[in-house]
Structures are given as structure tokens and as C-alpha cells.
Enzyme design. Structure first.
Site, mmCIF file in Angstrom:
data_model
loop_
_atom_site.group_PDB
_atom_site.id
_atom_site.type_symbol
_atom_site.label_atom_id
_atom_site.label_comp_id
_atom_site.label_asym_id
_atom_site.label_seq_id
_atom_site.Cartn_x
_atom_site.Cartn_y
_atom_site.Cartn_z
ATOM 1 N N GLU A 261 49.340 46.686 17.455
ATOM 2 C CA GLU A 261 48.202 47.387 18.052
ATOM 3 C C GLU A 261 47.007 47.428 17.104
ATOM 4 O O GLU A 261 45.865 47.260 17.513
ATOM 5 C CB GLU A 261 48.589 48.817 18.466
ATOM 6 C CG GLU A 261 49.681 48.899 19.525
ATOM 7 C CD GLU A 261 49.240 48.411 20.912
ATOM 8 O OE1 GLU A 261 48.062 48.048 21.077
ATOM 9 O OE2 GLU A 261 50.109 48.385 21.816
ATOM 10 N N ARG A 265 43.532 45.394 17.983
ATOM 11 C CA ARG A 265 42.380 46.248 18.281
ATOM 12 C C ARG A 265 41.441 46.379 17.094
ATOM 13 O O ARG A 265 40.216 46.263 17.238
ATOM 14 C CB ARG A 265 42.846 47.643 18.718
ATOM 15 C CG ARG A 265 43.726 47.603 19.960
ATOM 16 C CD ARG A 265 44.080 48.989 20.462
ATOM 17 N NE ARG A 265 45.251 48.949 21.324
ATOM 18 C CZ ARG A 265 45.473 49.742 22.356
ATOM 19 N NH1 ARG A 265 44.606 50.662 22.681
ATOM 20 N NH2 ARG A 265 46.573 49.641 23.068
ATOM 21 N N ASP A 394 54.823 39.395 27.227
ATOM 22 C CA ASP A 394 53.600 38.826 27.817
ATOM 23 C C ASP A 394 52.742 37.978 26.880
ATOM 24 O O ASP A 394 52.528 36.783 27.077
ATOM 25 C CB ASP A 394 52.759 39.945 28.455
ATOM 26 C CG ASP A 394 52.540 41.163 27.543
ATOM 27 O OD1 ASP A 394 53.062 41.176 26.403
ATOM 28 O OD2 ASP A 394 51.842 42.107 27.959
ATOM 29 N N GLU A 529 44.025 43.442 32.696
ATOM 30 C CA GLU A 529 44.522 42.076 32.917
ATOM 31 C C GLU A 529 43.941 41.396 34.164
ATOM 32 O O GLU A 529 43.630 40.196 34.127
ATOM 33 C CB GLU A 529 46.055 42.061 32.974
ATOM 34 C CG GLU A 529 46.731 42.333 31.633
ATOM 35 C CD GLU A 529 46.696 43.794 31.206
ATOM 36 O OE1 GLU A 529 46.477 44.669 32.079
ATOM 37 O OE2 GLU A 529 46.889 44.091 30.017
ATOM 38 N N THR A 618 44.133 39.009 22.465
ATOM 39 C CA THR A 618 44.732 39.704 23.606
ATOM 40 C C THR A 618 44.113 41.086 23.849
ATOM 41 O O THR A 618 44.464 41.761 24.816
ATOM 42 C CB THR A 618 46.274 39.801 23.457
ATOM 43 O OG1 THR A 618 46.829 40.206 24.701
ATOM 44 C CG2 THR A 618 46.668 40.758 22.345
HETATM 45 C C1 DMJ Z 1 46.013 45.780 25.517
HETATM 46 O O1 DMJ Z 1 46.205 46.459 24.357
HETATM 47 C C2 DMJ Z 1 46.239 44.308 25.346
HETATM 48 O O2 DMJ Z 1 45.636 43.612 26.379
HETATM 49 C C3 DMJ Z 1 47.690 43.961 25.283
HETATM 50 O O3 DMJ Z 1 47.893 42.580 25.225
HETATM 51 C C4 DMJ Z 1 48.410 44.500 26.482
HETATM 52 N N1 DMJ Z 1 48.174 45.887 26.662
HETATM 53 C C5 DMJ Z 1 46.830 46.386 26.607
HETATM 54 C C6 DMJ Z 1 46.091 46.358 27.897
HETATM 55 O O4 DMJ Z 1 46.801 46.531 28.994
#
Ligand code: DMJ
Length: 629
Positions: A261, A265, A394, A529, A618
Site C-alpha cells: 500500500e 500510493r 488482481d 477499477e 496500480t
Molecule cells: C487501490 O489501492 C489499487 O487500485 C489497488 O490495486 C486495488 N485496490 C485499490 C482500489 O480499489
């Protein structure tokens, strides 16, 4: 000799018509014409009759057209009509000339007053619209529909290019999309206001209690939002946030953070902001957090632990297990590879490359699909048997493709693993729902197929489209489009028009609806998403329907998740529009991802984060594709 019948006819005719008025000049002319006609030879008469017949045939379409106009009751289009005019003169004079845009030309056989024609036009537009209108602005939807059919074509040769009604519609449509961009900026400002007023410098806003929650205590929302503000052109807000980063942000804190995370981020957010702005403040901060996260890789297997104390330089797995999540350890590569490239310090790249190398070789995959857990002691997959494109797996798939793109499409193992995995999806996880045949990605649990799909899986249409754009098989794009439709249906079939966290698809014949939602899965966390995938699909296809879908989703976020004092909130129940039950939390990815992708979806500038130059991590932070040497 004249045939007696003709003689009789003439006599009767004239006698009947005469009424003693031979003085009538019309009748006299008729009589003299008849006499002349009778003096003609049979051949002359035949020739004249043939000529008259040919003239009659030639004028037939005009006559029938005129008749049709009359029977359709359009006095406006038949100025010679003997029928009385229906509209008052004043109204008729003010009536502008009928527009003849492309779609109305299709109606040219239909007649009727202009008002009716407009209505017919609207009806036709509506039937072409793919989506249902629940809480939206009809006018704008109609205008956007015009873009769909006319925008790319533009006026045809010979059409009035400057001021034609068709062109005015295109102008209006462009205006609509500009309004949508503004609506995203407005949404961001509203979210930011809540964060600024009640949670400034903290991780997440709690908009209802007008307070905040801490996760890592690092100003998560603020850092996640930096490049969004830059991209949205919110310079004032950006400067304020930058000042906070420069003066308040410190990573020298005795705090446990989650490796994945904080990488996607914080490290990702700082690196992308550095690239967009060129300001080394952000690169320095990125180096600081990147180096503090490195202890996570000090494990017996070199598969990293989930948690790191960035102040103490220690790392550990969660208390209950020595496992890490597969998606977490394989979705930090874009960021650490970029950090190495920028700093010319190879240890970051080496650490994450080692993870990929090991996962590439591991047994326990199903046609390229990976399990959800990996052990940090022995480096093996654990809890095997569950295969999903949702939570815990994912972004493994996403980062296979994106690392390959980031590195200039040279790393063949990444590509092979990606292609194999997509085949694995097709062979094991792809099914169609009943009754409407929506294509969805389910899960396999110990050999059993489960028709369960997380909202998280909706990253896949975008990733598939990105792959196809980069030269991978065209059928990836076909699948992307099908899944995009399904993800949109996950929103629009709910009473709030917002997707739940998880859905189950019906597969048995005789089902009455495609999508079911369990009570525990009805929440919406403002996730990105679906709008992320809409952005990719629109960029590559230019199909305006994807923008319409995004616009509807934004409207529904505004309707059901916006908190009046500032901010947006996650909700518990997407199926109850009367009480969606706010959760009192605004996730940082709503600003970092959801609003950014919506803005880019509505942007007309393909160079605003060109997909030939950037690859999004992501968490929607764009990182440069490496220049080839
Ligand atoms: C985000 O932190 C990122 O997109 C991650 O890959 C999946 N979860 C959240 C958003 O849903």
C-alpha cells in the site's frame, strides 16, 4: 364517317354543360379545341396522346410525393397545398429552416410539423442510446449521442461547415464533455475541501464525523492526490499540498506500514509527481520512503514481508501467518524499478526482480493463474486451489503487462506469463450469465467454478485493452469490450447506479436477472477499477458511449456518496437509494484514482498522460515508459 357514339358523347357533353351559356368563353374555347382535335388525322392524334402519356409518367414521382405530403398532413412542406394551413402565420414566419443533420436525413421521407420531426428525432436518438437514463441530464445525454454519430465524421463535402445545425450540435457536445470535466474538478474540490477542513495531513477523511482516520500516519490522501491535482489543473490546491510535503512530511516515524500500500500510493505518488512537475522535492521524498521500505525484503526467501516499520528499519509478516499476498509482492515492481533508474542505485530493482523471477518459476499455477498466498520462509505458494482475478491476485496480472511495457517490451518472461495467464482466464474463469449472456470472470475454488466476481476484477478490461494496443492479440480487445459492458452493468443494474464490492452471476437457464448481490457484499468503497477501464477503452476506441457511462457513474457518486459539508463517503448498501447507509470514510484512492481516471476519460487531449509515454501504476500514478537505448 364518324362513329355515332362519339358524336353522341359530344352532343350530350356540350348540351349538359351548356346550360344555355355558350357565351361563356371557357366553354367556347373547349368547343373550338375539340373541333380542332377532330380535324387532326388519326396518326397525329395518336402521336399527341403518346406524348401526353410520356409527360404524365415523367411527372408521376413528384405527384405521388406531393400527395404523400398532403396525406401526412404537412402544410409546411407543401406550399401549393389546397389544405388550410394549420399553424398561425406568425409562428410559421418565425420557424427556422429545418435542420438537415445526418441522422435527420434518414427521416427525410417522414413529413410532419418541425416539432413532430424533432420529437421523432429524439425518439430515434433514445432508441440508439445503450444506457438507461435514471438520474441524469437528458439534454446532455442527447447532445452526447450526437457526438457518437456525427463527431468523428464531421460535415460532409457540400454541407455548411460553419453554421450548420449539425455542427452546432457538435459544438454543444464538445461543451458537454467540457462540462463533465468541470464536474470532475468540482467533485475533486468538494472532496478536497472535506479533507482540508477536517483531515489535513492525516491519512483519510471521515466526512460524516468531520474527522479523520490514520492508517500509516503519513498524509496518505494528500500524497495520493498530488498528481491528480496537477493533471486536473488545480494549481492552487497543489501548491498548498506541496508546501505540506516540503514542511511537514517525514518518514522518520516509528510506524508499521504495509509494503504494497505504501509503495503504490506513497512511493508511486511521489515518483509520478516528480515526473510531472520536475520538482526534486518529490524525488528526494521518494528516495527516502523507498529506502525505508527495503527491510521488507530481508526474508529467508527474499519474498518480502507485508509490513515494515519505516522508523526502526524492521519488517515482519502479519501476526497470524508467515505468508504474504501474491498480488502484494508482485505489484511493487514498477515503482522500485523506476526508483533504481532515477537514482542509479540497482538494489531496488534487484529486490523486486528477484520476486518476479521466483514467481515465474513456481509450481502450483493453473494455466498461468496464481494462487493468492506465498510463504516468506520457503518462497512457495500456500493455501493453493483458489484462483481469482480479484482480491489478492488482481494486480499480479496487471503488473506483468505493465512491467513489460515500462521496460520497452523486451522482458519476454513477463510477456509469456501474461499471455499464458490470459489464456488461463479464458479457459478456466470466463463464463456467460443468464438470461442476458454477460461475459464475466468467475473464480475456481478447489476445482469448482464459482460465478463470483469482485469489483476489483474490473481493472481487467483496461489492462486487456492496453495489451492489445501494445500489439498483443486483437481478441484481447474483444474480450475487453465484453467485460467492460459487464462492469458497467454491475453499476447500472443496482438501484443507486453504483456497483457493489462483489457480485454473483446467474448461470442457470430460466434466471430472471443476471446479477445477484449477497447482503454482505453490498458496499461501495468509491473504487476506481471500472472508470479506469472506461478510460482505456475510450482512449483506444474513441467510442463515446464509454464517456456516457463514466458520466452516469460520476452522477451517481454525486447523488449517493457526496457529503454536504465536504468529502465523499463509502456506502454500505448500493441497493437502497433511500438509505445507502454511509460508512463515514473517504478512501485515498477516490482522489488518487477514481477522479483522475474520470477526468482523463473526459479529456480530449490524448497527450494528457499519453499511453505511449506513461504507464499507470496500480494506484493510477503515471510512470514513464523507459526510453529505448
Ligand atoms: C487501490 O489501492 C489499487 O487500485 C489497488 O490495486 C486495488 N485496490 C485499490 C482500489 O480499489
Amino acid at each position: 364517317m364518324h362513329p355515332p357514339s362519339r358524336q353522341d358523347y359530344i352532343s350530350i357533353n356540350f348540351a349538359g354543360q351548356g346550360s344555355g351559356s355558350y357565351n361563356n368563353s371557357k366553354q367556347w374555347r373547349r368547343q373550338s379545341c375539340w373541333r380542332k382535335w377532330k380535324q387532326l388525322s388519326r396518326l397525329q392524334r395518336s402521336l399527341i396522346l403518346i406524348l401526353l402519356f410520356i409527360c404524365g409518367i415523367a411527372s408521376y414521382p413528384a405527384v405521388t410525393e406531393q400527395l404523400r405530403g398532403l396525406t401526412d398532413g404537412d402544410p409546411e412542406t407543401d406550399s401549393n397545398s389546397v389544405f388550410p394551413h394549420v399553424l398561425p402565420e406568425a409562428v410559421k414566419q418565425d420557424q427556422p429552416p429545418l435542420p438537415e443533420p445526418t441522422s435527420q436525413r434518414k427521416l427525410s421521407n417522414r413529413r410532419g410539423p418541425p416539432v413532430l420531426q424533432n420529437r421523432l428525432q429524439k425518439k430515434e436518438n433514445a432508441s440508439n442510446t445503450v444506457v438507461e437514463d435514471k438520474a441524469s441530464d437528458n439534454k446532455k445525454e442527447g447532445e452526447e449521442e450526437e457526438v457518437i454519430r456525427r463527431g468523428p465524421e464531421g460535415p460532409k463535402d457540400g454541407e455548411n461547415k460553419e453554421g450548420s445545425p449539425a455542427n452546432q450540435k457538435v459544438q454543444l457536445s464538445i461543451q458537454s464533455v467540457a462540462n463533465w470535466r468541470e464536474a470532475v474538478q468540482e467533485a475533486f474540490r468538494h472532496a478536497w475541501k472535506g479533507y482540508k477542513d477536517f483531515a489535513w495531513g492525516h491519512d483519510e477523511l471521515r466526512p460524516l464525523s468531520k474527522s479523520y482516520s490514520e492508517w500509516f500516519g503519513l498524509g496518505l490522501t494528500l500524497i495520493d492526490s498530488l498528481d491528480t491535482m496537477w493533471i486536473l489543473g488545480l494549481k492552487e490546491e497543489f501548491e498548498e499540498a506541496k508546501t505540506w510535503v516540503a514542511t511537514e512530511l517525514t518518514f522518520n516515524k516509528n510506524v508499521d506500514v504495509n509494503l504494497f500500500e505504501s509503495t503504490i500510493r506513497i512511493l508511486g505518488g511521489l515518483l509520478s509527481t516528480y515526473h510531472l512537475t520536475g520538482d526534486t522535492l518529490f524525488l528526494d521524498k521518494a528516495k527516502d520512503i523507498g529506502s525505508r521500505l527495503m527491510p521488507a525484503f530481508n526474508t529467508p526467501s527474499k519474498i518480502p514481508y507485508s509490513d515494515v516499520n519505516i522508523g526502526k528499519g524492521t519488517a515482519h509478516p502479519p501476526r497470524w501467518t508467515s505468508d504474504s499476498t501474491v498480488a502484494e509482492v508482485t505489484s511493487i515492481q514498477l515503482e522500485f524499478r523506476e526508483l533504481s533508474r532515477l537514482t542509479q542505485e540497482p538494489q531496488y530493482q534487484a529486490a523486486v526482480a528477484e520476486v518476479m523471477k521466483q514467481v515465474h518459476k513456481l509450481n502450483g499455477k493453473l494455466d498461468g493463474l496464481v494462487p493468492m498466498f506465498i510463504n516468506t520462509n520457503n518462497g512457495q505458494f500456500t493455501h493453493q486451489g483458489i484462483y481469482t482475478l480479484g482480491a489478492r491476485a488482481d494486480s499480479y496480472y496487471e503488473y506483468l503487462l505493465k512491467q513489460w511495457i515500462q521496460g520497452g517490451k523486451k522482458e519476454n518472461e513477463l510477456l509469456e506469463d501474461y499471455l499464458q495467464a490470459i489464456e488461463g482466464v479464458k479457459n478456466n474463469l470466463l463464463q456467460k450469465s443468464s438470461p442476458n449472456g454477460l461475459t464475466f470472470v468467475g473464480e475456481v475454488s478447489h476445482g469448482q467454478f464459482s460465478p463470483k466476481m469482485d469489483h476489483l476484477v474490473c481493472f481487467l478490461p483496461g489492462t486487456l485493452a492496453l495489451g492489445a494496443y501494445n500489439g498483443l492479440p486483437a481478441d484481447h480487445m474483444d474480450l475487453a469490450k465484453q467485460l467492460m459492458e459487464t462492469c458497467y452493468q454491475m453499476y447500472i443494474q443496482m438501484e443507486t447506479g453504483l456497483s457493489p464490492e462483489i457480485v454473483h452471476f446467474n448461470m442457470h437457464q430460466g434466471s430472471t436477472r443476471d446479477i445477484e448481490v449477497k447482503l454482505a457484499d453490498r458496499h461501495n468503497l468509491l473504487r476506481p477499477e471500472t472508470v479506469e477501464s472506461l478510460f482505456y477503452l475510450y482512449r483506444f476506441t474513441k467510442d463515446q458511449k464509454y464517456r456516457e457511462w463514466g458520466w452516469k457513474i460520476l452522477q451517481n457518486f454525486n447523488k449517493y456518496t457526496k457529503v454536504s459539508s465536504g468529502g465523499y463517503t463509502s456506502i454500505n448498501n448500493v441497493r437502497d437509494p433511500d438509505y445507502p447507509s454511509p460508512r463515514d470514510k473517504m478512501e485515498s484512492f477516490f482522489l488518487g484514482e477514481t477522479l483522475k481516471y474520470l477526468y482523463l476519460l473526459f479529456s480530449d487531449d490524448p497527450n494528457l498522460i499519453s499511453l505511449d509515454q506513461y504507464v499507470f501504476n496500480t494506484e493510477a500514478h503515471p510512470l514513464p515508459i523507459w526510453p529505448s537505448n
